[in-house]
Design an enzyme around this catalytic site. Structure first.
Site, PDB file in Angstrom:
ATOM      1  N   GLU A  18       1.843  -0.128  -4.820  1.00 44.15           N
ATOM      2  CA  GLU A  18       0.729   1.070  -4.935  1.00 44.15           C
ATOM      3  C   GLU A  18       1.137   2.642  -5.044  1.00 44.15           C
ATOM      4  O   GLU A  18       2.120   2.968  -3.477  1.00 44.15           O
ATOM      5  CB  GLU A  18      -0.277   1.142  -4.173  1.00 44.15           C
ATOM      6  CG  GLU A  18      -1.279   2.599  -4.750  1.00 44.15           C
ATOM      7  CD  GLU A  18      -2.165   2.845  -3.298  1.00 44.15           C
ATOM      8  OE1 GLU A  18      -3.045   3.657  -3.408  1.00 44.15           O
ATOM      9  OE2 GLU A  18      -2.503   2.411  -2.316  1.00 44.15           O
ATOM     10  N   ASP A  70       1.104  -1.358  -0.194  1.00 45.15           N
ATOM     11  CA  ASP A  70      -0.429   0.277   0.277  1.00 45.15           C
ATOM     12  C   ASP A  70       0.950   1.013  -0.258  1.00 45.15           C
ATOM     13  O   ASP A  70       1.800   1.510   0.720  1.00 45.15           O
ATOM     14  CB  ASP A  70      -1.031   0.173   1.021  1.00 45.15           C
ATOM     15  CG  ASP A  70      -2.145   0.896   1.265  1.00 45.15           C
ATOM     16  OD1 ASP A  70      -2.704   1.625   0.611  1.00 45.15           O
ATOM     17  OD2 ASP A  70      -1.468   2.166   2.139  1.00 45.15           O
TER      18      ASP A  70
END
Length: 636
Positions: free
Chosen positions: A313, A276
């Site tokens: 990401e 993330d």
């Protein structure tokens, strides 16, 4: 308990995590924790009617460890500091009573894995389906996902991506407030529930990617700071304290999070890790934590005989993330490309607020298809600075593209999906752009049948001040978008319940048509070598900006396809250089069978030296290819 019951011998086998509680033979458990802030540390064990407190031995670098007899999987424990404070295990495998309760001893050897022949999937075969365990079914558990796997196999996806499952406060959360990186959420079904889900996926040929959060920990139940300098004030993240990856005593912090990555791969047979928001991971050391983590995961995959991927990401548009280490990069396998989404979304919706201010020009989508990143060093009006590096030399398989995902849906004020904003014709156009692109595709749960439920942000914190801070933070976040209306209360259970999807919709009306349309697109992507191959040298991008038409020529061996996208009203006719025929129409999103107004494109292209004319309806695309028997015969 005598001194003989407590030993420091009997370390864990090499395939087991050496942090936390490790089950050994003969009713013994080895405890090991990094706690450089403690002078003395004990483990407190709970069973049905007993409570035992036993001192741990201090090791080098601030570790404490010891082996305790008369223990069993299922026993509860805490670590006790010299001042009497008791805290759960930072590397807890299970938190049965939530983030503030004791940890549970888990024996990873207890699950009877049935996926012994599973070797994972090559990156080129991935077609990701992102889902949130809590809202994917009414039950909101790992076990409830299993009966739905047949639906995903029917759709044609090859992998599921689970939003974060690390233990978070309460029973409902997106997952990015996880406080125990090693403990699967108790309300989802805990460790055994997740293992059964992964096992079931592998039996059906589905890979499993897991979203992990290494840029911060949640604000409630985060006790790591009590043990050691896991966090730093040298950097700031939008979500909380930054992880200490490059400051004093950071070696053991890095080891903790790399161990976490290996834990998911080894004990849970996870096939890919989605990291993330790596733009919130700060490391100025010579060997970046991302490189070190990716190398460790890849080595573990090789040892296990499985393909294991690391996907990032990132909002940085930094090509180094997925550039090989030999060429000066971090060596991750792929990264999300928000630019592709933004360029596509603004053309479909006309939005120009917030970060969409940077997008809306047709040429940007053409660049996204041709190169990947739209911003590769250009000035960004939204950021008020230059942004990004060029991805033109990256293999397209390194970039993950999508028309929807949890962020782009859920970070809207009301969490409304694309299907609530645009027509079915535009939904089909978006699907074609993603699934017929040369990139690594991702779908968000329910998009394949235009799910009507929103996906708003939700939490279940126990602290009133924290709840109010989250509410205020959401208001401030949306200020740049100037959206009107009320924000759904993140803490309200009704907000969470509104996000529950209804897969029964896919059998009704327009929803069923769209579902079948997605199935057909995925089938074509898998069957046609030219569409399955993710190489830049086998893709040509031709732009017709005046008519807002984008044409892609895809080719691999004897197979060749053309796909033409029209992002505008009215009709458009363009001429493409098709060369020798024959060319047959494989799919037209405007066709009546897909709920369109009727196809305008010819069933077979007329080929001439001047090229072939293709007629397109508004907000539609058409796919042409050579007859299957032609390339099948030549490839034999």
């Amino acid at each position: 308990m005598t001194d003989a019951d407590m030993t420091t011998e009997g370390g864990p086998p090499p395939w087991q995590l050496d942090l936390g509680a490790t089950c050994l033979d003969n009713g013994r458990t080895r405890f090991r924790v990094w706690a450089p802030k403690a002078d003395n540390l004990s483990v407190v064990l709970f069973s049905d009617e007993t409570r035992r407190t036993l001192p741990l031995k201090r090791e080098e670098k601030g570790y404490f460890s010891g082996t305790v007899g008369e223990t069993a999987a299922g026993d509860l424990f805490l670590y006790r500091f010299e001042d009497g404070t008791e805290r759960p295990d930072p590397a807890s495998r299970c938190q049965p009573r939530g983030v503030h309760g004791p940890s549970r001893i888990v024996d990873p050897r207890s699950h009877p894995w049935a996926d012994g022949k599973w070797q994972g999937l090559p990156l080129e075969d991935y077609l990701l389906y992102e889902l949130h365990v809590g809202t994917f079914t009414m039950e909101g558990t790992f076990s409830a996902v299993i009966p739905r796997l047949d639906d995903l196999v029917e759709l044609g996806v090859t992998a599921i991506e689970l939003m974060p499952v690390a233990q978070f406060p309460g029973e409902r959360n997106w997952g990015y407030d996880g406080a125990f990186p090693f403990a699967p959420q108790n309300s989802y079904g805990g460790p055994e529930g997740l293992k059964k889900l992964v096992d079931a996926c592998h039996r059906k040929g589905l890979a499993v990617a897991l979203d992990v959060v290494y840029n911060h920990l949640g604000p409630e139940g985060n006790y790591l700071g009590s043990f050691g300098p896991y966090f730093t004030d040298r950097y700031r993240t939008p979500w909380g304290e930054a992880i200490n990856f490059d400051g004093p005593e950071s070696d053991e912090v890095r080891r903790f999070f790399i161990s976490n990555a290996l834990y998911w791969v080894t004990e849970y047979h996870i096939d890919a890790l989605r990291l993330d928001a790596i733009h919130g991971i700060f490391d100025f050391s010579a060997r970046h934590i991302l490189q070190e983590l990716a190398e460790a995961v890849h080595r573990e995959g090789q040892r296990l005989g499985r393909t294991v991927l690391v996907i990032a990401e990132s909002s940085l548009n930094d090509a180094r993330t997925v550039t090989t280490v030999q060429c000066g990069g971090h060596g991750l396998d792929a990264q999300w490309n928000d630019d592709f989404h933004h360029a596509l979304h603004t053309l479909l919706t006309g939005e120009k607020s917030g970060y969409y201010l940077d997008f809306g020009d047709f040429s940007q989508l053409a660049k996204a298809f041709a190169e990947g990143f739209v911003y590769s060093g250009e000035y960004s009006p939204f950021r008020r600075r230059r942004h990004g590096s060029s991805s033109a030399n990256l293999p397209p398989s390194r970039l993950v593209v999508f028309s929807q995902n949890h962020d782009q849906v859920g970070n809207r004020m009301r969490g409304e999906r694309l299907s609530s904003r645009v027509s079915p014709d535009k939904l089909k156009l978006a699907a074609g752009a993603v699934l017929l692109s040369p990139f690594f595709p991702l779908l968000f749960m329910g998009e394949e049948y235009a799910e009507s439920a929103p996906f708003p942000y939700f939490i279940h914190h126990g602290d009133a001040g924290l709840i109010e801070a989250v509410r205020q933070g959401r208001k401030e976040e949306f200020a740049a978008f100037a959206w009107q209306g009320e924000i759904p209360d993140p803490q309200a259970k009704s907000t969470f319940m509104s996000a529950k999807i209804n897969p029964g919709q896919r059998r009704e009306g327009m929803h069923r048509t769209l579902f079948e349309f997605y199935r057909q697109l995925i089938r074509l992507r898998k069957e046609r070598p030219s569409l399955k191959t993710l190489r830049r040298e086998t893709t040509d991008v031709v732009s017709f900006p005046a008519g807002k038409v984008l044409a892609l020529r895809r080719h691999e061996g004897a197979d060749e396809t053309w796909v033409l996208f029209h992002f505008g009203d009215g009709e458009q006719t363009v001429t493409i250089a098709t060369g020798d025929g024959p060319w047959i129409r494989l799919l037209d999103s405007a066709a009546g069978e897909w709920g369109g107004s009727g196809t305008l494109a010819a069933g077979e292209l007329a080929v001439s030296a001047a090229g072939s004319k293709v007629r397109l309806g508004p907000w539609s695309f058409v796919l042409y290819g050579r007859p299957a028997e032609k390339f099948n015969g030549e490839n034999r």
